[in-house]
Design an enzyme around this catalytic site. Structure first.
Site: not given
Length: 232
Positions: A87, A204, A206
């Site tokens: 990002c 994302h 994660e």
């Protein structure tokens, strides 16, 4: 594996990234403030996480790209080190000239906060080794400037050299205008450096590394890095 997460003023995804890295490695990553001039000895992986560095003033990532630590990150990458930008981190890598192209305002001119799907365009890299070619996975997106743009020559080079890592797609793997919600050129969601050791992407992974988060779709990115660096 020794991972370092770089934090800039306005970064807000460092904890999410730390959870993902610890989940994959069993070790807590090092958090490093942007004013530091050197990376810790023994660094294997540098991660630039998401957020709004410097409030996204000027251009997203433009001010962070000039931070003192970025000189060390460039040297690390030039020496063959592995770098991941997610990002805002992807925006910083592009502004620093470590990856090509630029991240523009979303085509809708609206901030997008929703799940998306991505197709793995190149397997077997340090970031995608635990996915099969063409695999589709889900990841949250949360950005206002995620519309990756490169000129025709840049896009042709990325495609020709196999440097497109991910494309936005439908859950069944079709690349369609509807799936490309931010309007990125050629539906490009993530790209790689020529040596395959620097990767940037907008969504994302994660945030999906544990069933308690709603799934583990993003975990293969981090286990891929662990396997690659352990074998190095």
């Amino acid at each position: 594996m020794k991972a370092v997460i770089v934090v800039f003023p306005g970064t807000n995804r460092e904890r999410d990234m730390a959870i993902a890295l610890e989940r994959a490695t069993g070790r807590k990553p090092v958090t490093l403030f942007h004013r530091e001039a050197e990376l810790p000895a023994g660094t294997d992986l540098v991660v630039l996480p998401g957020g709004f560095s410097y409030g996204d003033y000027l251009r997203c990532g433009a001010m962070a790209a000039q931070s003192p630590i970025m000189r060390a990150v460039r040297r690390f990458a030039e020496g063959g080190g592995h770098v991941l930008g997610v990002c805002n981190g992807f925006q910083i890598l592009c502004e620093a000239g470590m990856l090509p192209g630029a991240l523009l305002r979303n085509a809708s001119l609206r901030f997008l906060s929703m799940d998306c799907h991505m197709r793995v365009e190149r397997a077997g890299t340090p970031f995608t080794a635990h996915w099969q070619q063409g695999a589709v996975f889900r990841a949250p997106m949360a950005h206002g400037d995620g519309n990756w743009f490169g000129d025709a020559e840049t896009v042709a080079r990325l495609d020709g050299e196999g440097l497109v890592a991910f494309r936005y797609c439908t859950p069944d793997g079709r690349v369609t205008p509807e799936a490309n919600r931010n309007g990125a050129r050629d539906a490009i969601a993530g790209i790689l450096s020529p040596n395959l050791r620097v990767c940037g992407l907008m969504p994302h992974p994660e945030d999906l590394v544990d069933d308690l988060m709603g799934g583990t779709d993003g975990l293969p990115m981090f286990t891929s890095l662990v396997a690659t660096l352990a074998a190095a």
